[in-house]
Structure formats: C-alpha cells, structure tokens
Design a protein around this motif. Structure first.
Motif: not given
Length: 181
Positions: A111-117
């Motif tokens: 998985m991954s996430t970031s503040p950006g779109n």
C-alpha cells in the motif's frame, strides 16, 4: 491461519502510511499479524566498504529472520520525490545482501498514501513492479490512497471516502483469501 509481518517504509513518528497500515490491520481477521517498526532496526547507509570491514549488520539479519518466520507481509511504502524513501530503500539494500531472494515465496499486500492526489503511486509502482519481484516477492494486492488528509479522519481513524473504503476492504479480503489457498 498464516503469519503476517507488517510495517511501513517510513521512519516518521507522524507517518500517514502508519495510520493507513493500522487501519488495514484492524481489518485483517483471518490471520495472525505482527507489526514492527523498521526504525527499531538501526542500520548504517549501505556501503560495500562497511560490509567488507564490518560484515552484515545484525539488525538486517534479525529482520531477515522475521521475514522468514512469516508467510506474508503487509507493507505501506512512503514516497519522497516520487521514489521510496532512502530509509526504506536502505533496509531493502541490506536485506538483499543478507539474501538476494529474501522475499522468495512471500505473498505481499503493498500500500501507499500521500498528502497529494497521486497517493505515492510512483513509489508504489517502483516497489511493486521492479524492486520486490527482483527479490522473489509475489505482490498479491496493492492499493494507493490519494489525498490522505481529505480521505482519512484522524479522530475516528477511518477512511471517509466510501469508494476508497470499499476498495480497500476488497483488497484486504482478496489478500486474506489468497493466503488461505
């Protein structure tokens, strides 16, 4: 029931990838999970000279043993400048020196996430498509959550976007079912 090792690629005490990982781990119901902090496995920046003069770091050997003791991994990778963090990549570099196929036979939910779109999609794609297969991994499922602050509520510790929440639930369910086969 399989044993799953879980961690993030981040060494930040405020990691949003850790929040995503915790959210997912609360959804794993059919398997035993051990969550660790990579920052507890302190290793120097990889160098041939360090390896030649000092050998392989004990924390890398310990981490390899943990990986060996589990059938699957759940990892949430972070992203720095469109790539996995140097912290995460350094651990992978040392693990590959302990055993070039340190992920052989391991089923992975990535998985991954970031503040950006984009949700750290560049880092996720690199790890999923290039880095992990090189070391023998079988990435069963992957998921990227964009705009973390807009799609995750820190108070309730839940995804607020129903589409992403349903998608992630499907990913976790498929991963768990695959481990039973």
């Amino acid at each position: 029931m399989k044993k799953i090792l879980a961690f993030t690629g981040s060494n930040s005490s405020t990691s949003i990838n850790a929040k995503l990982l915790n959210y997912v781990l609360n959804r794993v119901s059919q398997h035993e999970v051990l969550q660790i902090e990579l920052s507890n496995y302190n290793v120097p920046i990889y160098s041939e000279d360090i390896e030649k003069n000092n050998g392989l770091p004990n924390p890398s050997k310990q981490l390899k043993k943990l990986i060996d003791d589990h059938q699957a991994l759940i990892i949430s990778v972070n992203e720095h400048n469109s790539a996995p963090s140097a912290f995460f990549k350094n651990h992978i570099d040392w693990l590959s020196r302990v055993d070039a196929k340190f992920l052989q036979g391991k089923k992975i939910l990535l998985m991954s996430t970031s503040p950006g779109n984009r949700g750290a999609k560049s880092s996720l794609a690199f790890v999923r498509d290039i880095l992990f297969p090189r070391f023998g991994a079988e990435v069963i499922e992957s998921f990227s959550l964009p705009s973390f602050g807009e799609n995750f509520d820190d108070t309730s510790k839940k995804l607020t976007n129903e589409v992403y929440a349903l998608g992630l639930d499907d990913v976790v369910t498929n991963f768990e079912q695959n481990l039973l086969n």
